[in-house]
Design a protein around this motif. Structure first.
Motif, mmCIF file in Angstrom:
data_model
loop_
_atom_site.group_PDB
_atom_site.id
_atom_site.type_symbol
_atom_site.label_atom_id
_atom_site.label_comp_id
_atom_site.label_asym_id
_atom_site.label_seq_id
_atom_site.Cartn_x
_atom_site.Cartn_y
_atom_site.Cartn_z
ATOM 1 N N CYS A 174 2.480 8.426 -2.592
ATOM 2 C CA CYS A 174 1.580 7.141 -2.439
ATOM 3 C C CYS A 174 2.731 6.285 -3.108
ATOM 4 O O CYS A 174 3.408 6.292 -4.043
ATOM 5 N N VAL A 175 2.761 5.044 -2.266
ATOM 6 C CA VAL A 175 3.723 3.927 -2.698
ATOM 7 C C VAL A 175 2.983 3.324 -3.878
ATOM 8 O O VAL A 175 3.801 2.600 -4.723
ATOM 9 N N GLY A 176 1.760 3.289 -4.011
ATOM 10 C CA GLY A 176 1.205 2.768 -5.407
ATOM 11 C C GLY A 176 1.379 3.389 -6.512
ATOM 12 O O GLY A 176 1.934 3.121 -7.478
ATOM 13 N N TYR A 185 2.772 5.667 3.023
ATOM 14 C CA TYR A 185 1.268 6.343 2.502
ATOM 15 C C TYR A 185 0.793 5.568 1.146
ATOM 16 O O TYR A 185 1.654 5.395 0.454
ATOM 17 N N VAL A 186 -0.399 5.434 1.048
ATOM 18 C CA VAL A 186 -0.988 4.964 -0.113
ATOM 19 C C VAL A 186 -2.367 5.595 -0.254
ATOM 20 O O VAL A 186 -3.186 6.166 0.899
ATOM 21 N N LEU A 188 -3.321 0.256 -4.106
ATOM 22 C CA LEU A 188 -2.859 -0.599 -3.098
ATOM 23 C C LEU A 188 -2.618 -1.836 -3.939
ATOM 24 O O LEU A 188 -1.549 -2.528 -3.974
ATOM 25 N N ALA A 189 -3.083 -2.198 -5.016
ATOM 26 C CA ALA A 189 -2.766 -3.373 -6.081
ATOM 27 C C ALA A 189 -1.627 -3.078 -6.663
ATOM 28 O O ALA A 189 -0.669 -4.239 -6.873
ATOM 29 N N ARG A 196 6.319 -2.495 -3.697
ATOM 30 C CA ARG A 196 6.855 -1.457 -3.176
ATOM 31 C C ARG A 196 6.490 -1.382 -1.823
ATOM 32 O O ARG A 196 7.173 -0.829 -0.898
ATOM 33 N N LEU A 197 5.264 -1.780 -1.434
ATOM 34 C CA LEU A 197 4.911 -1.877 0.255
ATOM 35 C C LEU A 197 5.737 -2.797 0.952
ATOM 36 O O LEU A 197 6.055 -2.194 2.083
#
Length: 88
Positions: free
Chosen positions: A11-13, A48-49, A56-57, A64-65
């Motif tokens: 996960c990028v978050g 992916y998140v 997401l925040a 990062r997104l």
């Protein structure tokens, strides 16, 4: 009997590894459009998140997104992603 490998993605978050099916895919299409990929099969660069607004925040705040998709992301796209998270 051999056990099948379960694909995992980060996960990028929250930067944690999870099973691919638990995560949502955000894709940058070859046209440069950024959207939520519910099928997981759209062509383009994907990240992916987790299906939570907190992840997401975090991904948005740390940019990062944008880095992962190699594209600047407007506020309208972030709003559309947040709306897409609520639907899924």
């Amino acid at each position: 009997m051999k056990q099948k490998k379960v694909p995992q993605r980060m996960c990028v978050g929250c930067q944690s590894m999870k099973v691919k099916k638990e995560l949502l895919r955000v894709v940058r299409t070859p046209d440069g459009e950024i959207m939520l990929d519910n099928t997981g099969k759209k062509a383009g660069r994907g990240v992916y998140v987790c299906p939570s607004e907190e992840c997401l925040a975090k991904a948005v705040k740390a940019k990062r997104l944008e880095k992962a998709l190699e594209h600047a992301i407007s506020e309208e796209v972030f709003a559309a992603l947040r709306a897409g998270l609520k639907q899924s």
